[in-house]
Every structure is written in structure tokens, then in C-alpha cells.
Design a protein around this motif. Structure first.
Motif, PDB file in Angstrom:
ATOM      1  N   SER A  52     -10.282 -24.914   7.837  1.00  0.00           N
ATOM      2  CA  SER A  52     -10.615 -24.048   9.089  1.00  0.00           C
ATOM      3  C   SER A  52     -10.164 -25.106  10.657  1.00  0.00           C
ATOM      4  N   GLY A  53     -10.946 -23.984  11.466  1.00  0.00           N
ATOM      5  CA  GLY A  53     -11.072 -25.054  12.579  1.00  0.00           C
ATOM      6  C   GLY A  53     -11.434 -24.037  13.401  1.00  0.00           C
ATOM      7  N   HIS A  54     -10.923 -24.130  14.858  1.00  0.00           N
ATOM      8  CA  HIS A  54     -11.506 -22.712  15.720  1.00  0.00           C
ATOM      9  C   HIS A  54     -10.848 -23.445  17.249  1.00  0.00           C
ATOM     10  N   ALA A  55      -9.744 -22.466  17.911  1.00  0.00           N
ATOM     11  CA  ALA A  55      -9.309 -22.946  19.531  1.00  0.00           C
ATOM     12  C   ALA A  55      -9.954 -22.134  20.430  1.00  0.00           C
ATOM     13  N   THR A  56     -10.261 -22.324  21.623  1.00  0.00           N
ATOM     14  CA  THR A  56     -10.099 -22.320  22.690  1.00  0.00           C
ATOM     15  C   THR A  56      -9.507 -22.006  23.521  1.00  0.00           C
ATOM     16  N   TYR A  57      -8.932 -20.556  24.238  1.00  0.00           N
ATOM     17  CA  TYR A  57      -7.982 -20.696  25.482  1.00  0.00           C
ATOM     18  C   TYR A  57      -8.379 -20.661  26.575  1.00  0.00           C
ATOM     19  N   ALA A  58      -7.182 -21.061  28.094  1.00  0.00           N
ATOM     20  CA  ALA A  58      -7.681 -20.956  29.071  1.00  0.00           C
ATOM     21  C   ALA A  58      -7.945 -19.886  29.553  1.00  0.00           C
ATOM     22  N   ASP A  59      -8.521 -18.638  29.289  1.00  0.00           N
ATOM     23  CA  ASP A  59      -8.396 -17.603  29.703  1.00  0.00           C
ATOM     24  C   ASP A  59      -9.898 -16.747  29.557  1.00  0.00           C
ATOM     25  N   GLY A  60     -10.362 -18.148  28.258  1.00  0.00           N
ATOM     26  CA  GLY A  60     -12.206 -17.994  27.866  1.00  0.00           C
ATOM     27  C   GLY A  60     -12.196 -17.010  26.363  1.00  0.00           C
ATOM     28  N   SER A  61     -11.022 -16.799  26.564  1.00  0.00           N
ATOM     29  CA  SER A  61     -11.168 -16.607  24.684  1.00  0.00           C
ATOM     30  C   SER A  61     -10.887 -17.464  23.657  1.00  0.00           C
ATOM     31  N   SER A  62     -11.439 -17.321  22.316  1.00  0.00           N
ATOM     32  CA  SER A  62     -11.639 -18.342  21.493  1.00  0.00           C
ATOM     33  C   SER A  62     -10.943 -17.798  20.150  1.00  0.00           C
ATOM     34  N   TYR A  63     -10.669 -18.267  19.359  1.00  0.00           N
ATOM     35  CA  TYR A  63     -10.985 -17.783  17.672  1.00  0.00           C
ATOM     36  C   TYR A  63     -11.299 -18.947  16.740  1.00  0.00           C
ATOM     37  N   TYR A  64     -11.817 -18.179  15.532  1.00  0.00           N
ATOM     38  CA  TYR A  64     -12.091 -19.355  14.596  1.00  0.00           C
ATOM     39  C   TYR A  64     -12.044 -18.487  13.540  1.00  0.00           C
ATOM     40  N   TRP A  65     -11.609 -19.491  12.194  1.00  0.00           N
ATOM     41  CA  TRP A  65     -11.350 -19.710  10.955  1.00  0.00           C
ATOM     42  C   TRP A  65     -12.088 -20.435   9.513  1.00  0.00           C
ATOM     43  N   ALA A  66     -12.126 -19.812   8.911  1.00  0.00           N
ATOM     44  CA  ALA A  66     -12.595 -20.991   7.906  1.00  0.00           C
ATOM     45  C   ALA A  66     -11.799 -21.202   6.517  1.00  0.00           C
ATOM     46  N   ALA A  67     -11.920 -22.051   5.384  1.00  0.00           N
ATOM     47  CA  ALA A  67     -10.761 -22.543   3.824  1.00  0.00           C
ATOM     48  C   ALA A  67     -11.391 -20.830   3.434  1.00  0.00           C
ATOM     49  N   ASP A  68     -12.121 -20.037   3.525  1.00  0.00           N
ATOM     50  CA  ASP A  68     -12.455 -18.481   2.618  1.00  0.00           C
ATOM     51  C   ASP A  68     -11.336 -17.414   3.361  1.00  0.00           C
ATOM     52  N   GLY A  69     -11.052 -18.156   4.057  1.00  0.00           N
ATOM     53  CA  GLY A  69     -10.082 -16.120   5.283  1.00  0.00           C
ATOM     54  C   GLY A  69     -11.274 -15.796   5.712  1.00  0.00           C
ATOM     55  N   SER A  70     -12.524 -15.703   6.099  1.00  0.00           N
ATOM     56  CA  SER A  70     -13.120 -15.580   7.690  1.00  0.00           C
ATOM     57  C   SER A  70     -12.793 -15.873   8.354  1.00  0.00           C
ATOM     58  N   GLY A  71     -13.083 -15.373   9.859  1.00  0.00           N
ATOM     59  CA  GLY A  71     -12.869 -16.204  10.559  1.00  0.00           C
ATOM     60  C   GLY A  71     -14.493 -14.741  11.894  1.00  0.00           C
ATOM     61  N   GLY A  72     -13.095 -15.113  13.291  1.00  0.00           N
ATOM     62  CA  GLY A  72     -13.135 -14.160  14.319  1.00  0.00           C
ATOM     63  C   GLY A  72     -13.057 -14.348  15.550  1.00  0.00           C
ATOM     64  N   TYR A  73     -12.403 -14.056  16.441  1.00  0.00           N
ATOM     65  CA  TYR A  73     -12.467 -14.071  17.869  1.00  0.00           C
ATOM     66  C   TYR A  73     -13.450 -13.338  18.740  1.00  0.00           C
ATOM     67  N   GLN A  74     -12.624 -13.604  20.270  1.00  0.00           N
ATOM     68  CA  GLN A  74     -14.335 -13.331  21.412  1.00  0.00           C
ATOM     69  C   GLN A  74     -12.756 -13.494  22.665  1.00  0.00           C
ATOM     70  N   ASP A  75     -13.387 -12.519  23.368  1.00  0.00           N
ATOM     71  CA  ASP A  75     -11.585 -13.359  24.767  1.00  0.00           C
ATOM     72  C   ASP A  75     -12.513 -12.848  25.968  1.00  0.00           C
ATOM     73  N   SER A  76     -11.928 -12.836  26.999  1.00  0.00           N
ATOM     74  CA  SER A  76     -12.523 -13.130  28.477  1.00  0.00           C
ATOM     75  C   SER A  76     -13.286 -11.443  28.929  1.00  0.00           C
ATOM     76  N   LEU A  77     -13.182 -10.873  27.951  1.00  0.00           N
ATOM     77  CA  LEU A  77     -12.884  -9.496  28.219  1.00  0.00           C
ATOM     78  C   LEU A  77     -14.348  -8.464  27.577  1.00  0.00           C
ATOM     79  N   GLY A  78     -15.165  -9.396  27.276  1.00  0.00           N
ATOM     80  CA  GLY A  78     -16.752  -9.330  25.897  1.00  0.00           C
ATOM     81  C   GLY A  78     -15.869  -8.665  24.798  1.00  0.00           C
TER      82      GLY A  78
END
Length: 575
Positions: A52-78
């Protein structure tokens, strides 16, 4: 990649390894296998031993993921999305649209203009327009409303909708949908699929949990099934990171670089970030731990990266944005305009924007949003929905079809799945109808009524008087002064004064029935009530004398009744 290895040992985390790379990135490895990266542009990523893990980018967007394949993201545009291992998930965008989908193929979408659409697992499509009008179509209907349905010999179904969108359903469970604006989704029987938008953004997700995203500017990012993340910028420069099995597996850890490398063990090259003591006046995040023994790296642009002994990392940029990643995986971001976000290790996400609007989505499937005016709605994991408006109005409904609404003027209404319903107006008047057939009414002056639908009922009035009737033919009334009468099913009447004591045991007066008919009582008198509720009587020979109206104590005295005049004065016995 050339790197300088410096092992940091503290009482809190004696096995933490910190590596400074030539590109300006800082890698931190903890004994539990957690690997964290901080990049010069302010982006960061954390990888855990379980994949699992997560990442945040300079533009404000971010991702996250889990070991079971679940996850998600959000960006600076909402825009944001969350998907679960079972194929369900939810999404929202910066326009105020949001929706969810389930593993059984059902989905819902609600749009900023108030309209919505949904598809049930058995193929029932429902559309609700902005005025609340609902249309329902069964996709198995060969006409499918106004859409044209084409079926090939191999079983492939193509649906051409009136708005220009096209849906393809293949026999193997795969399919695609392209809407009128050019957004396209595809899905396969194994759970993989893709999504693309008219601006050129393309997302691909695979059954093994790997994924990739390509953006209009040519940049891209991807994650393999074994956790290797790759980012390629618009100029084609790629950065790859993967979580090593152990610190010894990383060739950059534990060994000095070759003699011909620019850097040497224990010192960073001049152009790289330098280790500094934490300045006393440095700002710190409220959630940050004590900065004792923390390491601070200052970039050329003035940004600061602080690595705390517990493994948490804080980034500040001179422009006013920054991030904080706790040792347990929570990530907070903030921007100079007041916007920001929060994501926990489980994938729960909250966002707030400079205009005062906000949104959130949780791993249990719940999500919601609120706009800058104070209007919003929330969808909960149990299927219930709440809405609220800036004017104080709102609504609530659950998955069983129970609904409550309240309005800015103070009025409200409700309806339940058992068939009961009711309302109350702004003045405090209302009524309720129950599933068993009973009914209640109430008024702002304190009056009201009740009936059970079987012929039993009662009424009460603002002056304190009341009346009742029963399905067996009995009835009665109590007047404002406390006097009254009761008539049983056999016609026997009991009359009492304000003190509750019988007025005259020898008299058995019978008042009008519900049709206003005159009924006699006693041997030499008759009593009745006219259609306004005024008591009428004849002293003697009632079969020969017309009934005369009397009022006040005169009635009681002439009839031999003692105690008050409320009986004669009341006009509200039967309403």
C-alpha cells in the motif's frame, strides 16, 4: 542515481536510514519496511511493506492505494475518486457532480443542476430531472424508451441514446459507454478497464491492481502490480521508485559510491540540500511532533523539508503551500489560498477550497460536498442521504424510502415506506396520517383532533373544551369550565358540573346526536343543541311546546342544573 547515505540513529527510531540523492530527493527507510520519498518540487510518496501507499504531487493532487487493490485520487481541480477491491467505488468532480457504483453493476450519478440518474443491478435505468420528475426505463425493453437498441447475432447489444451517447454490452461481460460530451469508459469481465476525457486524459486500470494515467501535456504516471511507481514529465524524463524488500537490497544503502562519483559517504555535495539545525522561529504544523533531533533540509527556493525522529515529514514552501505526512500515514496539504486536503492511511479523503466549498469521500462508500453558499448533501454507507441549504431548508431519506423535508419558512413534511405521511405548516398547524388508518391534527392555538379510522375520535379546542365519540355510539363533551356530560351506548347520560360532581342524578338529559336531532330527557322537559352548539330546552310538555333558546345560567336554573353556564355557552362540542 548517485546518492549519499547517512544513517540516522535516535532513541525513537534507531534503525532509520536517510539517503540524499543527487536530484535533490530525500529517501527515508524505516525498520518496518516503510519507504518515504520527498522531491524538490514538493511532491512526496510513501510505500509500505504490504504494497500500500500514497503520493502527493506539487500541483496538489494525490493518490493512495491499498494492498487489496483499492485506492483513489484527488486533484487540484476538485476531482476525486475512490475504488474498492470488490469493484465498487465513488467519484466527484469540481463541478459539483458526484456518484457511486457497486460491484453488482449498479450505479448512481447526481449532477450540480439537481438532476440525477441511476442504474440498478437488474438493468432499471432511472432519470430525475431538475424539477423532480422521474422517468424509469427497463434496459431489457426492446424499445428502451426513446433509445434505439441494436442486437447482433453474437449477442452484442448496442444502445444509441437520444442525447447521442452510445453504450455497448458484450456477451462476455465487457462493454463501453461514450457520453454526448466525449467521455468514454470501458470495462472488462476481469475487472480491468479504462476512462478517457475529451481533454486527452486517459486512465487505464488492470485486474492485477496496476494502473496508468496519461495527461494532455504528455506527462504520465503508472504503478505496477508489485508496487513500482513511475512518473514521466512532459519532457520525457522518467523517475522510477519501488519498495525494496529490505534496506540491504538497495545498493545505495550501506555502501559508499565509487571514487569517481561526485559525492562521498557522510557529506552531501555543495549543490545539494544541506543538514541544518531547526531554527527556533521556524513555523511548524500543529500535528508535528517535537522537533528535537529533527533534520531540516533547505532548498534553493527557500522551501523546508523537516524529517522528524518518528518518521513524519513536513514540507513548507515560501509561496505558502505545504504538506505534512505523519508516521502512521495521514497526509495533510495546504495552499496559500486557504484550500487544502486530508487523507488518512485507510484512504478517507477530505478537501476544502478557497471559496469555502468542501467535499469528502470515505472508504465505507460514504461521500458528500458543500458549496460556498452553504448548500450541500451527504450520502452515507447505509444508503441514507441528507441535504441542507443556506436558507435552513433540507431533507433526509434512507434506503427504505423514508423521507423527511423541512423548509426555510419552518414548514415540514414527511412520508414513510409504511404508507404514513404528514405535514406541518409555518404557523404550527398540521396533520399526520398513520399506517394503521389513524389520523391526528394540530393547530397553533392548541386545538386538535384524533381518529383511529374505526369510528373512534376526539377533539380538543383552544378554550380547553373537548368532545369525543366512539364506534359503539357513546359520546361526550367537556366544557371550558370543567363541566360536561357523557352518553353511553344505551343512551344513558351522566351530567356533571365544573367540580366533577353530578348535577342532578334524577335527570338524564340526552343531547343532540351527530346529525343535530333533538333528543328528550326527563319526564317534563326536553333538551337539544342547535347546529351552532347552543343548548335548547322546553320546560314541560316538550311534545307540545317548541324548543326555546336559552343562554348562561338561565338554562341551568330553568332545567334545574346547578353550576356554571359553560355548557350553554360552548359552541364547539361537535366539530
Amino acid at each position: 542515481m548517485n546518492a549519499i547515505n547517512e544513517q540516522v540513529q535516535t532513541s525513537e527510531n534507531p534503525d532509520m536510514e536517510v539517503i540524499y540523492h543527487e536530484d535533490g530527493s530525500v529517501e527515508t527507510i524505516n525498520a518496518d519496511g516503510t519507504n518515504h520519498w520527498e522531491y524538490p518540487d514538493g511532491s512526496s510518496a510513501t510505500y509500505y511493506a504490504d504494497g500500500s501507499g500514497h503520493a502527493t504531487y506539487a500541483d496538489g493532487s494525490s493518490y493512495y492505494w491499498a494492498a487489496d487493490g483499492s485506492g483513489g485520487y484527488q486533484d487540484s481541480l476538485g476531482n476525486s475518486a475512490h475504488w474498492n477491491a470488490d469493484g465498487s467505488g465513488n467519484w466527484s468532480n469540481g463541478n459539483g457532480d458526484y456518484g457511486s457504483y457497486e460491484a453488482d453493476g449498479s450505479w448512481t450519478a447526481t449532477y450540480a443542476d439537481g438532476s440525477s440518474e441511476s442504474m440498478s443491478a437488474d438493468g432499471i435505468y432511472t432519470f430525475t430531472d431538475v424539477d423532480g420528475n422521474i422517468s424509469e426505463v427497463n434496459e431489457h425493453d426492446p424499445y428502451y424508451g426513446s433509445a434505439e437498441v441494436l442486437e447482433d447475432e453474437d449477442g452484442t447489444i448496442t444502445i444509441l441514446y437520444a442525447d447521442g451517447s452510445i453504450e455497448v454490452q458484450n456477451p462476455d461481460g465487457s462493454g463501453s459507454y461514450t457520453d454526448a460530451e466525449g467521455y468514454e469508459s470501458t470495462w472488462n469481465a476481469d475487472g480491468s478497464g479504462s476512462w478517457s476525457s475529451p481533454d486527452g486524459t486517459v486512465e487505464v486500470y488492470n485486474a492485477d491492481g496496476s494502473w496508468s494515467v496519461t495527461y494532455p501535456d504528455g506527462s504520465s504516471e503508472s504503478m505496477t502490480a508489485d508496487g513500482q511507481y513511475t512518473y514521466t514529465d512532459a519532457d520525457g524524463n522518467s523517475f522510477e521508485e519501488e519498495l525494496p524488500d529490505s534496506p540491504e537490497d538497495d545498493p545505495a544503502i550501506g555502501e559508499a559510491p565509487d571514487q569517481d562519483e561526485e559525492a562521498s559517504v557522510g557529506e552531501a555535495p555543495d549543490e545539494e540540500p544541506q543538514y541544518n539545525e531547526v531554527p527556533n522561529d521556524d513555523a511548524s504544523n500543529d500535528e508535528a511532533p517535537d522537533d528535537e533531533e529533527a533534520m531540516v533540509f533547505e532548498e534553493e527556493d527557500g522551501s523546508l523539508t523537516t524529517v522528524y525522529p518518528d518518521g513524519s515529514i513536513e514540507v513548507y514552501h515560501p509561496d505558502g503551500w505545504g504538506s505534512y505526512t505523519s508516521a502512521t500515514g495521514e497526509v495533510s496539504t495546504w495552499n496559500a489560498d486557504g484550500s487544502g486536503s486530508w487523507t488518512d492511511a485507510e484512504g478517507n479523503v477530505s478537501e476544502w477550497h478557497a471559496d469555502g466549498s468542501s467535499s469528502w469521500s470515505y472508504t465505507d462508500g460514504s461521500y458528500g460536498h458543500s458549496d460556498s453558499e452553504g448548500n450541500g448533501e451527504a450520502h452515507y454507507a447505509d444508503g441514507s442521504v441528507s441535504t441542507w441549504s443556506a436558507d435552513g431548508s433540507g431533507s433526509w431519506s434512507d434506503a427504505d424510502g423514508n423521507v423527511c423535508e423541512w423548509h426555510a419558512d419552518g414548514s415540514s413534511s414527511w412520508s414513510y415506506s409504511d404508507g404514513s405521511y404528514g405535514y406541518s405548516d409555518a404557523e404550527g398547524n398540521g396533520e399526520a396520517h398513520y399506517a394503521d388508518g389513524s389520523m391526528s391534527t394540530w393547530n397553533s392555538d392548541g386545538s386538535g383532533s384524533w381518529s383511529d379510522g374505526q369510528g373512534n375520535g376526539s377533539q380538543w379546542h383552544a378554550d380547553g373544551s373537548s368532545s369525543w365519540s366512539s364506534s359503539d355510539g357513546s359520546y361526550g363533551a367537556t366544557f371550558a369550565d370543567g363541566s360536561g356530560y357523557q352518553v353511553d351506548a344505551d343512551g344513558n347520560q351522566y351530567t356533571y358540573g365544573p367540580d366533577g360532581e353530578p348535577v342532578d342524578d334524577a335527570l338524564a338529559f340526552e343531547f343532540e346526536n351527530s346529525e343535530g336531532e333533538e333528543q328528550a330527557g326527563g319526564d317534563d322537559s326536553a333538551t337539544a343543541m342547535d347546529d351552532t352548539g347552543v343548548l335548547m330546552f322546553a320546560e314541560e310538555n316538550y311534545d307540545e311546546q317548541p324548543l326555546e333558546e336559552c343562554t348562561g345560567e338561565e338554562c341551568y336554573e330553568e332545567m334545574g342544573l346547578l353550576g356554571g353556564s359553560a355548557m350553554a355557552d360552548s359552541t364547539d362540542m361537535f366539530v
